[in-house]
Scaffold this motif. Structure first.
Motif, PDB file in Angstrom:
ATOM      1  N   ILE A 107       0.838  -1.206   0.000  1.00  0.00           N
ATOM      2  CA  ILE A 107       0.000   0.000   0.000  1.00  0.00           C
ATOM      3  C   ILE A 107       0.867   1.249   0.000  1.00  0.00           C
ATOM      4  O   ILE A 107       0.594   2.218  -0.729  1.00  0.00           O
ATOM      5  CB  ILE A 107      -0.989  -0.036   1.187  1.00  0.00           C
ATOM      6  CG1 ILE A 107      -2.036  -1.136   0.938  1.00  0.00           C
ATOM      7  CG2 ILE A 107      -1.653   1.323   1.395  1.00  0.00           C
ATOM      8  CD1 ILE A 107      -2.848  -1.530   2.143  1.00  0.00           C
ATOM      9  N   LYS A 108       1.927   1.231   0.776  1.00  0.00           N
ATOM     10  CA  LYS A 108       2.853   2.375   0.802  1.00  0.00           C
ATOM     11  C   LYS A 108       3.489   2.552  -0.570  1.00  0.00           C
ATOM     12  O   LYS A 108       3.600   3.668  -1.074  1.00  0.00           O
ATOM     13  CB  LYS A 108       3.929   2.154   1.871  1.00  0.00           C
ATOM     14  CG  LYS A 108       4.909   3.301   1.974  1.00  0.00           C
ATOM     15  CD  LYS A 108       5.938   3.060   3.060  1.00  0.00           C
ATOM     16  CE  LYS A 108       6.917   4.220   3.113  1.00  0.00           C
ATOM     17  NZ  LYS A 108       7.995   3.991   4.058  1.00  0.00           N
ATOM     18  N   GLU A 109       3.895   1.454  -1.176  1.00  0.00           N
ATOM     19  CA  GLU A 109       4.501   1.508  -2.504  1.00  0.00           C
ATOM     20  C   GLU A 109       3.512   2.097  -3.520  1.00  0.00           C
ATOM     21  O   GLU A 109       3.896   2.905  -4.366  1.00  0.00           O
ATOM     22  CB  GLU A 109       4.916   0.108  -2.926  1.00  0.00           C
ATOM     23  CG  GLU A 109       5.599   0.034  -4.272  1.00  0.00           C
ATOM     24  CD  GLU A 109       5.942  -1.403  -4.670  1.00  0.00           C
ATOM     25  OE1 GLU A 109       6.238  -1.596  -5.844  1.00  0.00           O
ATOM     26  OE2 GLU A 109       5.904  -2.308  -3.820  1.00  0.00           O
TER      27      GLU A 109
ATOM     28  N   GLY B 145       2.641   7.201  -7.515  1.00  0.00           N
ATOM     29  CA  GLY B 145       2.020   8.226  -8.337  1.00  0.00           C
ATOM     30  C   GLY B 145       0.954   7.668  -9.268  1.00  0.00           C
ATOM     31  O   GLY B 145       0.332   8.411 -10.021  1.00  0.00           O
ATOM     32  N   MET B 146       0.746   6.366  -9.236  1.00  0.00           N
ATOM     33  CA  MET B 146      -0.273   5.727 -10.079  1.00  0.00           C
ATOM     34  C   MET B 146      -1.596   5.661  -9.327  1.00  0.00           C
ATOM     35  O   MET B 146      -1.613   5.747  -8.095  1.00  0.00           O
ATOM     36  CB  MET B 146       0.137   4.291 -10.431  1.00  0.00           C
ATOM     37  CG  MET B 146       1.328   4.148 -11.313  1.00  0.00           C
ATOM     38  SD  MET B 146       1.525   2.392 -11.773  1.00  0.00           S
ATOM     39  CE  MET B 146       3.165   2.091 -11.149  1.00  0.00           C
TER      40      MET B 146
ATOM     41  N   ARG C 207       1.143  -4.514 -11.141  1.00  0.00           N
ATOM     42  CA  ARG C 207       1.752  -5.499 -10.231  1.00  0.00           C
ATOM     43  C   ARG C 207       1.011  -6.831 -10.230  1.00  0.00           C
ATOM     44  O   ARG C 207       1.339  -7.713  -9.455  1.00  0.00           O
ATOM     45  CB  ARG C 207       1.775  -4.970  -8.785  1.00  0.00           C
ATOM     46  CG  ARG C 207       2.492  -3.668  -8.557  1.00  0.00           C
ATOM     47  CD  ARG C 207       3.946  -3.705  -8.971  1.00  0.00           C
ATOM     48  NE  ARG C 207       4.731  -2.588  -8.515  1.00  0.00           N
ATOM     49  CZ  ARG C 207       4.698  -1.364  -9.038  1.00  0.00           C
ATOM     50  NH1 ARG C 207       3.897  -1.084 -10.033  1.00  0.00           N
ATOM     51  NH2 ARG C 207       5.486  -0.408  -8.570  1.00  0.00           N
ATOM     52  N   ASN C 208      -0.023  -6.931 -11.064  1.00  0.00           N
ATOM     53  CA  ASN C 208      -0.828  -8.150 -11.135  1.00  0.00           C
ATOM     54  C   ASN C 208      -1.421  -8.497  -9.768  1.00  0.00           C
ATOM     55  O   ASN C 208      -1.353  -9.628  -9.296  1.00  0.00           O
ATOM     56  CB  ASN C 208      -0.003  -9.321 -11.678  1.00  0.00           C
ATOM     57  CG  ASN C 208      -0.876 -10.470 -12.146  1.00  0.00           C
ATOM     58  OD1 ASN C 208      -2.036 -10.272 -12.517  1.00  0.00           O
ATOM     59  ND2 ASN C 208      -0.348 -11.664 -12.125  1.00  0.00           N
ATOM     60  N   ILE C 209      -1.964  -7.452  -9.128  1.00  0.00           N
ATOM     61  CA  ILE C 209      -2.596  -7.601  -7.816  1.00  0.00           C
ATOM     62  C   ILE C 209      -4.096  -7.352  -8.000  1.00  0.00           C
ATOM     63  O   ILE C 209      -4.498  -6.422  -8.691  1.00  0.00           O
ATOM     64  CB  ILE C 209      -2.043  -6.563  -6.810  1.00  0.00           C
ATOM     65  CG1 ILE C 209      -0.547  -6.774  -6.586  1.00  0.00           C
ATOM     66  CG2 ILE C 209      -2.800  -6.596  -5.502  1.00  0.00           C
ATOM     67  CD1 ILE C 209       0.106  -5.662  -5.790  1.00  0.00           C
TER      68      ILE C 209
END
Length: 114
Positions: free
Chosen positions: A21-23, A28-29, A38-40
């Motif tokens: 979540i931090k990432e 900026g996306m 990220r295929n999440i």
């Protein structure tokens, strides 16, 4: 023992998702772009965001704190590398193959200190 194992697994997953979540916020996306990149599953992203927020805002009955995780320095394209199980003491931790190494290192450090 089963309750303790479940609690530890939940903490590990929360630490992993806190890092993700931090990432996302630092990327900026939009969440949709980040999750697709990220295929999440965005359902999983919002589920864990809600769980982390609930955990943070719930009254504390015991001394618990999150470990500050460093932001990832490299982001590799996710690949399906499978799942491994790490046994530390009497606890088994399942780790997905595409987990960030720095995040995993911090999670294992927390488990060793327990």
């Amino acid at each position: 023992m089963a309750d303790n194992s479940l609690e530890i697994r939940t903490r590990v997953r929360m630490a992993q998702w806190q890092s993700i979540i931090k990432e996302c916020k630092e990327s900026g996306m939009t969440v949709a772009e980040f999750c697709e990149d990220r295929n999440i599953s965005w359902h999983a992203y919002y589920y864990w965001l809600r769980k982390i927020r609930e955990y943070i805002t719930q009254p504390k009955t015991t001394e618990t704190e999150f470990v500050q995780l460093p932001s990832p320095t490299e982001v590799a394209a996710p690949t399906n590398l499978g799942t491994i199980t790490i046994h530390i003491g009497g606890v088994a931790v399942e780790v997905e193959g595409n987990v960030n190494r720095a995040s995993l290192k911090n999670v294992l450090k927390v488990l060793q200190e327990m």
